[in-house]
Scaffold this motif. Structure first.
Motif, short mmCIF file in Angstrom:
data_model
loop_
_atom_site.label_atom_id
_atom_site.label_comp_id
_atom_site.label_asym_id
_atom_site.label_seq_id
_atom_site.Cartn_x
_atom_site.Cartn_y
_atom_site.Cartn_z
N GLN A 82 0.84 -1.21 0.00
CA GLN A 82 0.00 0.00 0.00
C GLN A 82 0.87 1.25 0.00
N PHE A 83 1.96 1.22 0.76
CA PHE A 83 2.83 2.39 0.82
C PHE A 83 3.41 2.70 -0.55
N ALA A 84 3.74 1.67 -1.29
CA ALA A 84 4.34 1.88 -2.61
C ALA A 84 3.33 2.35 -3.65
N SER A 85 2.06 1.99 -3.47
CA SER A 85 1.10 2.28 -4.53
C SER A 85 0.06 3.36 -4.18
N MET A 86 -0.12 3.68 -2.93
CA MET A 86 -1.19 4.59 -2.54
C MET A 86 -0.76 6.04 -2.70
N ARG A 87 -1.14 6.67 -3.80
CA ARG A 87 -0.86 8.08 -4.06
C ARG A 87 -2.10 8.70 -4.68
N VAL A 108 -2.53 11.62 -0.54
CA VAL A 108 -1.21 11.09 -0.18
C VAL A 108 -0.28 11.44 -1.33
N THR A 109 0.78 12.20 -1.00
CA THR A 109 1.74 12.62 -2.03
C THR A 109 3.15 12.31 -1.56
#
Length: 149
Positions: A82-87, A108-109
């Motif tokens: 999620q950290f890698a893909s959530m933007r 999330v940016t």
């Protein structure tokens, strides 16, 4: 001082020697007018105070919801995938909003530092139900940063 002196200062005697004590109708009217000059502004201030308390309660609800969304986003970002893909910007549901007039956005940016993201949360009371934050609408915004787990 004798009793008759005290009596003559506060009460009047009529020709039949009965004592009249009390206020005249004019005294009562003047007293009521003066009392209303004091009470009307005081009651007006109480009404304004009630409106401000209601507004502060709504602001507290918005702030609570913004904090809840920040914490939920942090929990979601604990997963490395999620950290890698959530933007980007997401619209999140507001819990406990019976009127359906509260809206929220979570964005999330990436930040300038690697493995660090910026979380922006805005919650507002959408009075005209247009789905966007307009000037004059109550809102709360929070911003924080979160690092990769």
């Amino acid at each position: 001082m004798s009793g008759s002196n005290i009596l003559s200062k506060t009460c009047t005697r009529n020709q039949f020697k009965s004592v009249r004590c009390g206020a005249t109708l004019i005294d009562v009217a003047v007293g009521a007018a003066l009392l209303s000059l004091v009470l009307i502004p005081a009651l007006n201030l109480m009404g304004q105070s009630s409106q401000l308390i209601q507004r502060m309660d709504r602001q507290d609800q918005l702030l609570f919801e913004a904090e809840r969304l920040v914490e939920q986003t942090k929990i979601d970002l604990c997963d490395p995938i999620q950290f890698a893909s959530m933007r980007g910007t997401l619209t999140a549901a507001v819990v406990g909003d019976e009127t359906k007039s509260m809206r929220s956005e979570v964005s999330v940016t990436d930040s300038l530092v690697p493995n660090l993201v910026t979380i922006n949360v805005t919650v507002w009371e959408d009075e005209n139900n247009n789905g966007s934050l307009d000037p004059g609408e109550l809102s709360q915004a929070l911003r924080t940063q979160w690092s990769q787990p």
